[in-house]
Design an enzyme around this catalytic site. Sequence first.
Site, PDB file in Angstrom:
ATOM      1  N   ASP A  61       7.038  -1.298   5.367  1.00 48.84           N
ATOM      2  CA  ASP A  61       5.851  -0.823   5.127  1.00 48.84           C
ATOM      3  C   ASP A  61       5.161  -2.225   4.399  1.00 48.84           C
ATOM      4  O   ASP A  61       5.442  -2.339   3.132  1.00 48.84           O
ATOM      5  CB  ASP A  61       5.800   0.391   3.712  1.00 48.84           C
TER       6      ASP A  61
ATOM      7  N   CYS B 129      -0.374   7.930  -4.771  1.00 51.15           N
ATOM      8  CA  CYS B 129       0.601   8.397  -3.667  1.00 51.15           C
ATOM      9  C   CYS B 129       1.821   7.905  -3.798  1.00 51.15           C
ATOM     10  O   CYS B 129       2.691   7.350  -2.847  1.00 51.15           O
ATOM     11  CB  CYS B 129      -0.002   7.685  -2.351  1.00 51.15           C
TER      12      CYS B 129
ATOM     13  N   GLN C 148       0.698  -3.603   1.485  1.00 52.52           N
ATOM     14  CA  GLN C 148       0.105  -4.542   0.210  1.00 52.52           C
ATOM     15  C   GLN C 148       0.776  -5.853   0.469  1.00 52.52           C
ATOM     16  O   GLN C 148       0.591  -6.487  -0.590  1.00 52.52           O
ATOM     17  CB  GLN C 148       0.744  -3.812  -0.941  1.00 52.52           C
TER      18      GLN C 148
ATOM     19  N   LYS D 102      -7.270  -2.764   3.696  1.00 47.58           N
ATOM     20  CA  LYS D 102      -6.692  -3.474   2.819  1.00 47.58           C
ATOM     21  C   LYS D 102      -6.654  -5.053   2.709  1.00 47.58           C
ATOM     22  O   LYS D 102      -6.374  -5.754   1.691  1.00 47.58           O
ATOM     23  CB  LYS D 102      -5.305  -2.992   2.370  1.00 47.58           C
TER      24      LYS D 102
ATOM     25  N   HIS E  26       5.597   4.342  -1.141  1.00 46.23           N
ATOM     26  CA  HIS E  26       4.455   5.371  -0.781  1.00 46.23           C
ATOM     27  C   HIS E  26       4.966   6.734   0.009  1.00 46.23           C
ATOM     28  O   HIS E  26       5.660   6.566   0.686  1.00 46.23           O
ATOM     29  CB  HIS E  26       3.415   4.274   0.034  1.00 46.23           C
TER      30      HIS E  26
END
Length: 407
Positions: free
Chosen positions: A201, A365, A204, A227, A122
Amino acid sequence: MSFDVEAIRREFPALHQEVHGRPLVYLDSAASSMKPEAVIEALTRFYRRDYSNVHRGVHALSQRATEAFEGARKAVAAFLSAGEDEVVFTRGTTEALNLVAQAWGGKVLGPGDEVVLSEMEHHSQIVPWQMACERHGATLRVLRIDERGAIAEGEIERKIGPRTKVVAIVHTSNALGTVNDVRRIAEVTRAVSKDAVVVVDGAQATPHGPIDPRALGADFFAFSGHKMFAPTGIGVLWGKRERLAEMPPWQGGGDMIRSVSFEGTTYADPPSRFEAGTPAIGEAIGLGAAVRWMMGLDWAAVADHEDALLAYGHARLSEVKGLRLTGTAERKKAVMAFAIDGVHPHDLGTLVDLEGIAVRVGHHCAEPVMKRFGVPATTRASLALYSTRAEIDRLVQAIDKAVAILR
Ligand code: PLP
């Protein structure tokens, strides 16, 4: 425990509404998830009853607010199988990754050093590391991806080497759904560069259940509350205790100090060292409520539900003529991104919205992913635990209708 999707859906008030005169189908959870009653109630309770600033107050409300705020940290720590002192509250993944790139990057990077990241990152991972490399004269190296959207064979061994100081890797790609083998990447990194750190990261990953970043081999792990059923404006940087202890502060201000004088300032221990200023108190309390709510679920059953739904979605979308899925890696989660011959994603997104269906269109993104697949944008339908087969059927029906108009 088992999983009853209809019972879960009843806990999310926003799912039960009409949009453009049709029952809402919300397939945009990778952008941001809906919120359960437990979170909405926790926020309301805080603002109606316990509201105050935290940490420095002696009065009852400040103590209550501090207890709820630090209780949220405790809940997040349990979600991560981590220590409370390893949980730094940030505004979200973006801020957490900027913190590491500035503070850790500033400490370790110099000319000749390398930062390795993947082509599926991202922008919130790419840009802060690119900026850190420019600032400190280090070099960015990119793990290329194959036609299915997985890191290409041999790339990890080829690109990670003795000059590597940072490996910045997305756990689960928002543009492709690919789940990276972070553990293996961390093992390779440790074997060739003993002082390199692995920065994950996890934006998700955390919406799909509790996670143990230390067991993954991460040194730092970032994610966003919004999220994973919590409010916006709150996220977490988990850092290994020993890494946080070595890391200098990045923002100065209240709460991050031990003592201040004009002759010099000394800093607080982590996590306070990285939390300058009044924090997002209500939002953190909302995140605490979200992770407590999540920890009451049977995640093996949720994974079965989500994975079956993803397989069903792939099968149904493959029936659409001219539709090409971007991202078909073997290890994949919750994201179905695609392009359709002769149909612009923005036109498609607009027409399916008129049917009450929320999907996301654009580059998500992740512009390098679009470039890799030779498309300017994709349409992305993303799933959460409250998604259903009937919603996928509605999506496919709406796509068929839109394509007939647009072609
Ligand atoms: N990383 C990934 C994989 C994401 O999907 C997102 C959000 O879309 C981010 C980072 C950035 O998260 P935030 O905007 O909440 O900081």
